[in-house]
Write a protein that holds these residues in place. Sequence first.
Motif, PDB file in Angstrom:
ATOM      1  N   LEU A 117      48.381 -41.560   9.739  1.00 49.19           N
ATOM      2  CA  LEU A 117      48.202 -41.719   8.292  1.00 49.19           C
ATOM      3  C   LEU A 117      49.394 -42.448   7.673  1.00 49.19           C
ATOM      4  O   LEU A 117      49.223 -43.312   6.810  1.00 49.19           O
ATOM      5  CB  LEU A 117      47.969 -40.357   7.630  1.00 49.19           C
ATOM      6  N   VAL A 118      50.578 -42.127   8.132  1.00 43.15           N
ATOM      7  CA  VAL A 118      51.764 -42.846   7.647  1.00 43.15           C
ATOM      8  C   VAL A 118      51.612 -44.346   7.924  1.00 43.15           C
ATOM      9  O   VAL A 118      51.923 -45.198   7.092  1.00 43.15           O
ATOM     10  CB  VAL A 118      53.047 -42.293   8.303  1.00 43.15           C
ATOM     11  N   ALA A 119      51.064 -44.648   9.099  1.00 41.42           N
ATOM     12  CA  ALA A 119      50.900 -46.062   9.463  1.00 41.42           C
ATOM     13  C   ALA A 119      49.861 -46.752   8.577  1.00 41.42           C
ATOM     14  O   ALA A 119      49.979 -47.935   8.273  1.00 41.42           O
ATOM     15  CB  ALA A 119      50.510 -46.176  10.936  1.00 41.42           C
ATOM     16  N   LEU A 120      48.843 -46.014   8.157  1.00 39.11           N
ATOM     17  CA  LEU A 120      47.776 -46.625   7.354  1.00 39.11           C
ATOM     18  C   LEU A 120      48.146 -46.726   5.880  1.00 39.11           C
ATOM     19  O   LEU A 120      47.560 -47.514   5.135  1.00 39.11           O
ATOM     20  CB  LEU A 120      46.490 -45.785   7.472  1.00 39.11           C
ATOM     21  N   LYS A 121      49.096 -45.916   5.485  1.00 37.53           N
ATOM     22  CA  LYS A 121      49.421 -45.757   4.068  1.00 37.53           C
ATOM     23  C   LYS A 121      49.543 -47.057   3.263  1.00 37.53           C
ATOM     24  O   LYS A 121      48.977 -47.153   2.169  1.00 37.53           O
ATOM     25  CB  LYS A 121      50.702 -44.922   3.938  1.00 37.53           C
ATOM     26  N   PRO A 122      50.231 -48.069   3.780  1.00 38.12           N
ATOM     27  CA  PRO A 122      50.362 -49.287   2.968  1.00 38.12           C
ATOM     28  C   PRO A 122      49.026 -49.950   2.628  1.00 38.12           C
ATOM     29  O   PRO A 122      48.977 -50.778   1.721  1.00 38.12           O
ATOM     30  CB  PRO A 122      51.199 -50.216   3.855  1.00 38.12           C
ATOM     31  N   LEU A 123      47.972 -49.599   3.360  1.00 38.42           N
ATOM     32  CA  LEU A 123      46.682 -50.242   3.111  1.00 38.42           C
ATOM     33  C   LEU A 123      45.766 -49.371   2.257  1.00 38.42           C
ATOM     34  O   LEU A 123      44.609 -49.729   2.029  1.00 38.42           O
ATOM     35  CB  LEU A 123      45.982 -50.572   4.442  1.00 38.42           C
ATOM     36  N   LEU A 124      46.277 -48.225   1.795  1.00 42.58           N
ATOM     37  CA  LEU A 124      45.426 -47.293   1.057  1.00 42.58           C
ATOM     38  C   LEU A 124      45.818 -47.233  -0.415  1.00 42.58           C
ATOM     39  O   LEU A 124      47.000 -47.327  -0.745  1.00 42.58           O
ATOM     40  CB  LEU A 124      45.564 -45.886   1.657  1.00 42.58           C
ATOM     41  N   THR A 125      44.830 -47.022  -1.265  1.00 44.66           N
ATOM     42  CA  THR A 125      45.128 -46.720  -2.661  1.00 44.66           C
ATOM     43  C   THR A 125      45.538 -45.253  -2.720  1.00 44.66           C
ATOM     44  O   THR A 125      45.322 -44.505  -1.757  1.00 44.66           O
ATOM     45  CB  THR A 125      43.878 -46.906  -3.548  1.00 44.66           C
ATOM     46  N   SER A 126      46.070 -44.835  -3.844  1.00 44.90           N
ATOM     47  CA  SER A 126      46.548 -43.449  -3.876  1.00 44.90           C
ATOM     48  C   SER A 126      45.372 -42.472  -3.801  1.00 44.90           C
ATOM     49  O   SER A 126      45.490 -41.390  -3.229  1.00 44.90           O
ATOM     50  CB  SER A 126      47.410 -43.207  -5.112  1.00 44.90           C
ATOM     51  N   ASP A 127      44.229 -42.888  -4.320  1.00 48.86           N
ATOM     52  CA  ASP A 127      43.024 -42.073  -4.203  1.00 48.86           C
ATOM     53  C   ASP A 127      42.604 -41.911  -2.749  1.00 48.86           C
ATOM     54  O   ASP A 127      42.237 -40.829  -2.296  1.00 48.86           O
ATOM     55  CB  ASP A 127      41.877 -42.797  -4.917  1.00 48.86           C
ATOM     56  N   GLN A 128      42.653 -43.016  -2.047  1.00 50.49           N
ATOM     57  CA  GLN A 128      42.254 -43.000  -0.629  1.00 50.49           C
ATOM     58  C   GLN A 128      43.228 -42.163   0.191  1.00 50.49           C
ATOM     59  O   GLN A 128      42.816 -41.448   1.100  1.00 50.49           O
ATOM     60  CB  GLN A 128      42.187 -44.436  -0.099  1.00 50.49           C
ATOM     61  N   LEU A 129      44.491 -42.262  -0.187  1.00 50.86           N
ATOM     62  CA  LEU A 129      45.488 -41.465   0.516  1.00 50.86           C
ATOM     63  C   LEU A 129      45.186 -39.974   0.337  1.00 50.86           C
ATOM     64  O   LEU A 129      45.260 -39.190   1.290  1.00 50.86           O
ATOM     65  CB  LEU A 129      46.888 -41.815  -0.007  1.00 50.86           C
ATOM     66  N   THR A 130      44.819 -39.608  -0.878  1.00 48.74           N
ATOM     67  CA  THR A 130      44.467 -38.215  -1.148  1.00 48.74           C
ATOM     68  C   THR A 130      43.265 -37.782  -0.305  1.00 48.74           C
ATOM     69  O   THR A 130      43.261 -36.694   0.275  1.00 48.74           O
ATOM     70  CB  THR A 130      44.134 -38.039  -2.647  1.00 48.74           C
ATOM     71  N   GLN A 131      42.280 -38.653  -0.210  1.00 49.06           N
ATOM     72  CA  GLN A 131      41.110 -38.323   0.616  1.00 49.06           C
ATOM     73  C   GLN A 131      41.502 -38.122   2.073  1.00 49.06           C
ATOM     74  O   GLN A 131      41.016 -37.219   2.748  1.00 49.06           O
ATOM     75  CB  GLN A 131      40.087 -39.460   0.560  1.00 49.06           C
ATOM     76  N   CYS A 132      42.371 -38.996   2.551  1.00 44.12           N
ATOM     77  CA  CYS A 132      42.805 -38.890   3.952  1.00 44.12           C
ATOM     78  C   CYS A 132      43.574 -37.587   4.175  1.00 44.12           C
ATOM     79  O   CYS A 132      43.425 -36.947   5.221  1.00 44.12           O
ATOM     80  CB  CYS A 132      43.678 -40.073   4.339  1.00 44.12           C
ATOM     81  N   ARG A 133      44.373 -37.222   3.202  1.00 45.15           N
ATOM     82  CA  ARG A 133      45.126 -35.961   3.354  1.00 45.15           C
ATOM     83  C   ARG A 133      44.160 -34.792   3.419  1.00 45.15           C
ATOM     84  O   ARG A 133      44.371 -33.837   4.169  1.00 45.15           O
ATOM     85  CB  ARG A 133      46.102 -35.787   2.193  1.00 45.15           C
ATOM     86  N   GLN A 134      43.099 -34.881   2.646  1.00 43.59           N
ATOM     87  CA  GLN A 134      42.081 -33.835   2.679  1.00 43.59           C
ATOM     88  C   GLN A 134      41.434 -33.767   4.064  1.00 43.59           C
ATOM     89  O   GLN A 134      41.256 -32.687   4.631  1.00 43.59           O
ATOM     90  CB  GLN A 134      41.044 -34.096   1.583  1.00 43.59           C
ATOM     91  N   THR A 135      41.132 -34.928   4.615  1.00 47.57           N
ATOM     92  CA  THR A 135      40.553 -34.991   5.967  1.00 47.57           C
ATOM     93  C   THR A 135      41.473 -34.306   6.971  1.00 47.57           C
ATOM     94  O   THR A 135      41.012 -33.574   7.846  1.00 47.57           O
ATOM     95  CB  THR A 135      40.373 -36.464   6.385  1.00 47.57           C
ATOM     96  N   LEU A 136      42.753 -34.555   6.825  1.00 49.11           N
ATOM     97  CA  LEU A 136      43.707 -33.939   7.749  1.00 49.11           C
ATOM     98  C   LEU A 136      43.658 -32.418   7.654  1.00 49.11           C
ATOM     99  O   LEU A 136      43.799 -31.720   8.664  1.00 49.11           O
ATOM    100  CB  LEU A 136      45.130 -34.399   7.426  1.00 49.11           C
ATOM    101  N   ARG A 137      43.443 -31.930   6.437  1.00 53.46           N
ATOM    102  CA  ARG A 137      43.370 -30.480   6.258  1.00 53.46           C
ATOM    103  C   ARG A 137      42.155 -29.896   6.975  1.00 53.46           C
ATOM    104  O   ARG A 137      42.137 -28.732   7.319  1.00 53.46           O
ATOM    105  CB  ARG A 137      43.353 -30.113   4.776  1.00 53.46           C
ATOM    106  N   GLU A 138      41.138 -30.748   7.186  1.00 50.92           N
ATOM    107  CA  GLU A 138      39.933 -30.240   7.856  1.00 50.92           C
ATOM    108  C   GLU A 138      40.047 -30.270   9.390  1.00 50.92           C
ATOM    109  O   GLU A 138      39.198 -29.736  10.095  1.00 50.92           O
ATOM    110  CB  GLU A 138      38.713 -31.057   7.415  1.00 50.92           C
ATOM    111  N   TYR A 139      41.088 -30.923   9.852  1.00 43.64           N
ATOM    112  CA  TYR A 139      41.261 -31.080  11.304  1.00 43.64           C
ATOM    113  C   TYR A 139      41.220 -29.742  12.036  1.00 43.64           C
ATOM    114  O   TYR A 139      40.517 -29.566  13.030  1.00 43.64           O
ATOM    115  CB  TYR A 139      42.583 -31.798  11.572  1.00 43.64           C
TER     116      TYR A 139
END
Length: 570
Positions: A375-397
């Motif tokens: 996720l850190v690697a993808l971060k520069p390509l994400l909007t802050s909304d998308q980053l929040t969604q990704c963090r949520q996905t991580l919580r579901e792992y």
Amino acid sequence: MTKHGFTLFLFLSSVASTTCRDEQDFCESKSCNERDFEQNHFYTNVKTYGEIPLTLSHKLSDALPLDEVDGPVIRTVKGCVFSECQPTPLKEPLTLAAVSQDVLRNILDLNESVIQNEEFVLCVSGGKRFPGSIPLAHRYGGHQFGNWAGQLGDGRAHLLGEYTNRKGERWELQLKGSGKTPYSRSGDGRAVIRSSVREFLCSEAMHFLGVPTSRALSLVVSEEPVWRDQFYNANVIKERGAVVLRLARSWFRIGSLEILTRTGELDVLQTLLDFIIKEYFKSIAMNDPDKYVVFFSRVVNETAHLIALWMSVGFAHGVCNTDNFSLLSVTIDYGPFGFMESYDPNFVPNTSDDEGRYSIGAQANVGLFNLQKLLVALKPLLTSDQLTQCRQTLREYSQTYHQRFHELFKAKLGFLGNQEKDSYVIAFLLKLMEDTGADFTMTFRQLSEVTLSQLQTGSFPPSMWALSDLLSHEYFRDWVQLYLKRLSRMKSDSDAARQHRMQGVNPRYVLRNWMAESAIRKAEKNDFSEVALLQKTLTEPFVEQEEAERAGYSSKPPSWAQQLRVSCSS
Ligand SMILES: *[C@@H]1O[C@H](CO)[C@@H](O)[C@H](O)[C@H]1NC(C)=O
Ligand SMILES: *[C@@H]1O[C@H](CO)[C@@H](O)[C@H](O)[C@H]1NC(C)=O
Ligand SMILES: *[C@@H]1O[C@H](CO)[C@@H](O)[C@H](O)[C@H]1NC(C)=O
Ligand SMILES: *[C@@H]1O[C@H](CO)[C@@H](O)[C@H](O)[C@H]1NC(C)=O
């Protein structure tokens, strides 16, 4: 294309005998006096010569930025995904020590007689190019043992090209142990027989266990001297070089993206990520503005699934660094892996990993750590909304992982449907195994073979050695009562049906360290019979086999196995 058709025809018409035509063709493509046929010793008598009918394509090098410098100049590389780089041929004589017939036929569409062709041994060991091949070394970085390690890259592997088979599957072929690249750092670019036998056997074994993995076509051993300090104790000894030809749908790793973010090469990052999604995640629409989010959630889900599968067969990878984690969530980079024998969540296959960072029980957490780095690697390509969604996905792992783990272990116990106490029954058994040190693989296997009445009475034949170990636990009878009660709730089930189901998911054979070691000792003396026996056995790990039984592959590990350490340098 026509060239491919032509060589295929030529080859098929020449397998039985060496005709002048073949020799001529060979001589035209390579200078004859360069190679004295008589001096090569192969596994089988060489009967044919001629180009191998396997034409590779090179989409990767066409689509992605290449290093401007040619050749294996060891250095920090910038602005590219690959460096073009030729394999260094191994010192002859070469021996084709093992081949996977399944890969040969069902992935590469080759006729099995191809292994009698001298060119085959050269092509699969780096001595000659497959038609169409442009060898590449991949530039990547990674977190090793928790810390950013900078540039790593293929230090002794060469990606040869891609092959799309009859079924339309696209596979990337790679040599390991094939010499230096710009990423070799202080390494010699070689791999020894030991580690190559282990990779060859284990990747094939994992496939037949049903675990997503890279595959291995062949193992070639040579006379190339390679110096290794097996146990990192300053005792350097001379070993021999070997090359494995391995295949995966893709060899991209988490570290493939990480390095580009770290160095700020964001245009290359985006090019590579788009390429990966387009090529390997075909169901993601390229015009979806959330494509990176979808990609990330796929990787998170598949990684959780993969690690749960590892746990279900007692597999400890041993070096779960971000550069050893595939973006396609297949098992890659077989090094100091191990199959757990006595059940122990702290089992660590790499005997030098004193802290137990990569113990079997830590793998799910390490997977999460690695996904955070992704996720850190993808971060520069994400909007802050998308980053929040990704963090949520991580919580579901964690939930995804536990759910999958639960399903797999329920199946291992023969349960159908869901019952409230299932997790308890599973955890209870694992606890008994931990306390008694019962063998992980054989406990589940023997539970698949035992009859309910044997369980009821607790009278196991001596062959059920793992269950006999459990029997000594004061709570074993309690567990059995719970288990029988759970089974009895499945009204339409029969004992035979239960056994059949369980035997289909609980292997009788896994690549135990002592088995690999025994095969390696012989292989180092050019006796590949045990490599072959293991390979054959592990192709059908769920089926009892006479020869494997005679070899003791389902017996209690021999006493010498206890002193074994995985020799880690590879
Ligand atoms: C492989 O080639 C040989 C010789 O041409 C042929 O006899 C044999 O049937 C082929 N095998 C397969 C599986 O196609
Ligand atoms: C998660 O991955 C598994 C294993 O590949 C797959 O079967 C499942 O459909 C995936 N789930 C989601 C929500 O993508
Ligand atoms: C795993 O990654 C490390 C670098 O982090 C590398 O040195 C090692 O060779 C890899 N393991 C295997 C088995 O390839
Ligand atoms: C085993 O663990 C040690 C200690 O963490 C590490 O230095 C070494 O690289 C590991 N071995 C391999 C092959 O990764």
